[in-house]
Design an enzyme around this catalytic site. Structure first.
Site, PDB file in Angstrom:
ATOM      1  CD  GLN A 209      -7.695   4.716  -6.931  1.00 15.20           C
ATOM      2  OE1 GLN A 209      -6.677   4.144  -6.535  1.00 15.20           O
ATOM      3  NE2 GLN A 209      -8.057   5.900  -6.493  1.00 15.20           N
TER       4      GLN A 209
ATOM      5  CE1 TYR B 139       1.465   7.815  -7.611  1.00  6.38           C
ATOM      6  CE2 TYR B 139      -0.536   8.422  -6.428  1.00  6.38           C
ATOM      7  CZ  TYR B 139       0.736   7.877  -6.435  1.00  6.38           C
ATOM      8  OH  TYR B 139       1.291   7.419  -5.270  1.00  6.38           O
TER       9      TYR B 139
ATOM     10  CG  HIS C  69      -3.743  11.090  -4.065  1.00  6.89           C
ATOM     11  ND1 HIS C  69      -4.079   9.873  -3.530  1.00  6.89           N
ATOM     12  CD2 HIS C  69      -4.682  11.956  -3.593  1.00  6.89           C
ATOM     13  CE1 HIS C  69      -5.165   9.985  -2.777  1.00  6.89           C
ATOM     14  NE2 HIS C  69      -5.553  11.243  -2.803  1.00  6.89           N
TER      15      HIS C  69
ATOM     16  CG  HIS D 145      -5.745   7.328  -8.513  1.00  4.96           C
ATOM     17  ND1 HIS D 145      -5.822   8.607  -8.007  1.00  4.96           N
ATOM     18  CD2 HIS D 145      -4.863   6.665  -7.724  1.00  4.96           C
ATOM     19  CE1 HIS D 145      -4.995   8.706  -6.962  1.00  4.96           C
ATOM     20  NE2 HIS D 145      -4.413   7.542  -6.769  1.00  4.96           N
ATOM     21  N   GLY D 146      -7.788  10.175 -10.423  1.00  2.00           N
ATOM     22  CA  GLY D 146      -7.348  11.454 -10.981  1.00  2.00           C
ATOM     23  C   GLY D 146      -6.667  12.331  -9.943  1.00  2.00           C
TER      24      GLY D 146
END
Ligand SMILES: Cc1cc2nc3c(=O)[nH]c(=O)nc-3n(C[C@H](O)[C@H](O)[C@H](O)COP(=O)(O)O)c2cc1C
Length: 366
Positions: A102, A174, A172, A169-170
């Protein structure tokens, strides 16, 4: 109901999975200096032995000076970390599994502890760590281009090392999600805007670059969420049309699988239908999707961080949705963190042997 449906193979491009169970990405902070060592390879190897179809690694950061807030989170760049990851994927393959790293840039976040800072200020779309609160610097167009290159380079490395896919990871709250979310993206250039589609330009260009770097047959998974660590009730898309305008361009840019992060998979995404997020993503984009969120456990993971223990729970509602074709794959977080054999036990119907989850499981990499 039995879980046998989950144990059918899944194929997509070059990806071949023996079943539909995915290990959700979970940060463990057991890689000092950003280097995953043999204990990390063994941890993932145990999940492969335990019959997980696809393992998604903990978030592993790309090559930017401030992509991480924690020196123990693994890097996905540099000779030593990449040698470590090579050992991880070789172990997972020799144990019969498949794996995607990830790829992560945290964007503007609070430091994990007071004694460590990255070598440059945290960077994000507009300097905001949360609505109205500055926590870092606004990225220049050069910073944006370099960050896109860093993701593309990491994805190319993943392919070269032998990983089966990548996940971006796109979610939450971030970096990529900071661009999606209006309160943290107040830019007035071409990377900002009043519509979610306009604020998706960074993600779209990033996915296009990852696609160019990995070729047409390499599976790209993209993790999205409505909720953010900054606001659990936040919603990027409030209607199916808004969700379509958000996800379809990402699919056109090169995303093959949407990984739709929810805290509780059974919660409907919009009024008037019981479809969850992964159900809507699949319906609106025509792409395979992964659901996640309290699968097999009685309580959600935010409650777990607040100290609540979760007990094993029935899979019937999950299987009902899976059988209906709502989603293709099912990610499991804490249940697999606590028990490397969770998938095997489900497959063999050993339900009495399932374990719950409590925070103590985080203390070791077992
Ligand atoms: C210890 C821990 C670390 C996590 N780290 C990440 C992460 O690095 N990347 C990510 O996308 N989600 C992360 N998550 C969220 C999980 O991937 C998953 O979505 C969440 O735990 C819900 O699934 P569960 O209810 O099966 O645990 C983390 C969750 C936990 C419990």
């Amino acid at each position: 109901m039995t879980a046998h449906q989950l144990f059918q193979p899944f194929r997509l491009k070059s990806l071949q999975l023996k079943n539909r169970i995915v290990m959700a990405p979970m940060t463990r902070s057991f890689s000092p200096g950003g280097v995953p060592a043999a204990n990390v390879a063994d941890y993932y190897g145990r999940r492969a032995t335990g019959e997980v179809g696809l393992i998604i690694s903990e978030g592993t950061v790309v090559n930017r000076p401030a992509s991480s807030n924690d020196p123990d989170v693994p890097h996905f760049f540099g000779a030593k970390p990449l040698l470590g990851w090579k050992a991880v994927i070789d172990k997972v393959h020799s144990d019969g599994g498949a794996m995607a790293p990830q790829l992560w840039h945290m964007g503007i976040v609070a430091p994990k502890n007071a004694s460590w800072r990255p070598p440059a200020p945290f960077e994000g779309p507009s300097g905001y760590v949360a609505p109205g609160k500055i926590g870092g610097v606004a990225m220049t167009e050069k910073n944006i281009a370099d960050t896109i290159s860093a993701f593309a380079e990491a994805a190319a490395q993943a392919k070269a090392l032998g990983f089966d896919a990548v996940e971006i990871h796109g979610a939450h709250g971030y970096l990529i999600d900071q661009f999606f979310w209006h309160p943290t993206n107040q830019r007035t250039d071409g990377y900002g805007g009043v519509t979610l589609a306009a604020r998706s330009r960074f993600a779209v260009e990033l996915v296009q670059a990852v696609r160019r770097a990995t070729g047409p047959e390499f599976p790209i998974c993209f993790r999205v969420s409505q909720w953010k660590l900054q606001d659990y009730t936040a919603r990027l898309a409030t209607t199916p049309d808004e969700m379509k305008a958000w996800l379809v361009p990402l699919g056109q840019a090169g995303v093959d699988i949407f990984h739709c992060s929810q805290r509780r998979f059974w919660e409907p995404e919009f009024p008037g239908s019981d479809l969850n997020f992964a159900g809507w993503a699949r319906k609106l984009t025509g792409k395979p999707s992964i659901t996640v969120g309290s699968v097999g456990l009685s309580g959600d993971f935010i409650a777990a961080f607040q100290g609540e223990a979760s007990r094993p729970s029935s899979l019937d509602e999950l299987l009902r949705r899976f059988d209906r074709g709502d989603f293709d794959l099912v990610a499991v977080g804490r249940a697999l963190l606590a028990d490397a054999d969770w998938a095997r036990k489900i497959n063999e119907g050993r339900l009495a042997e399932l374990r719950g989850f409590s925070q103590e499981a985080l203390a070791t990499l077992s």
